[in-house]
Design a protein around this motif. Structure first.
Motif: not given
Length: 240
Positions: A107-119
């Motif tokens: 149902y919500n397969l493409i409704g969100g994603s995990e972003d990532f940034s270097l500290k």
């Protein structure tokens, strides 16, 4: 001490020992110069020690940043890898109503994603450190190259992923009456019909897969390898 030397000079002059006076005066000057040079050298040693301690503190902060990043990367890779089979199932045209009954993740397969940034706290401190040398210091060159490359790359990828999500939501909001139900996580036959029958959804799934399970996961795998190399160099430096 100064009065002692002055008294010796006065005695030599009063006794008419001019040659000895000049020899003594020259020797006194030499001693003073040597004393100044020793003091300068001690000061330089102290400054170098302080600079090394400050630099090691920055290196330790970089180590902490990279270790934290390396803990977060596997979680994002796992998140993307777990989604990949479901996304491929849709891209291959195999999605059915039974899939929704057996796995509510569809149902919500493409409704969100995990972003990532270097500290970058440690890196920013290194850039502002007066003793930094990004032209000849091998370790610092590699650190700078790492952050310049991957900060730029991650920023671009995160922006693409965000734009992709925004495109999905904007399009669904303008075109489908099931959109409010989708937002609150309510099962909707309208969304199910759209996802199975409409080629637009398959295209959006393909784009999501390409960005998150393709480009972003590949970048994270590469960052994990390169970050470990930098960590090895930093640990060697701080153990000296």
């Amino acid at each position: 001490m100064i009065k002692f030397f002055r008294k010796i000079r006065q005695n030599l002059l009063s006794e008419g020992k001019t040659t000895k006076y000049f020899k003594y005066a020259i020797g006194e000057i030499v001693l003073v110069v040597i004393g100044i040079l020793i003091a300068l050298q001690i000061n330089n040693w102290n400054e170098e020690r302080k600079e090394k301690e400050s630099l090691n503190a920055i290196y330790n902060l970089l180590i902490s940043d990279l270790e934290s990043d390396l803990k977060n990367i596997p979680e994002i890779l796992k998140y993307n890898n777990n989604k990949a089979p479901l996304l491929k199932h849709i891209i291959r045209g195999n999605l059915s109503r039974n899939d929704y009954s057996s796995n509510n993740r569809y149902y919500n397969l493409i409704g969100g994603s995990e972003d990532f940034s270097l500290k970058t706290k440690g890196y920013e401190q290194l850039r502002n450190f007066n003793g930094s040398d990004f032209s000849s210091n091998e370790v610092q060159i590699k650190i700078n190259d790492f952050y310049e490359k991957y900060n730029t790359r991650l920023e671009a990828l995160n922006e693409l992923a965000l734009d992709d999500l925004k495109s999905n939501y904007d399009y669904w909001k303008e075109n489908f009456i099931w959109y409010p139900d989708y937002l609150i996580g309510k099962e909707s036959s309208g969304f199910v019909n759209y996802s199975i029958e409409n080629m637009d959804y398959k295209n959006r799934v393909a784009n999501y897969f390409f960005l998150n399970c393709g480009l972003i996961s590949e970048a994270l795998e590469e960052i994990r390898i390169e970050a470990n190399k930098i960590l090895t160099l930093l640990r060697e430096k701080t153990s000296d």
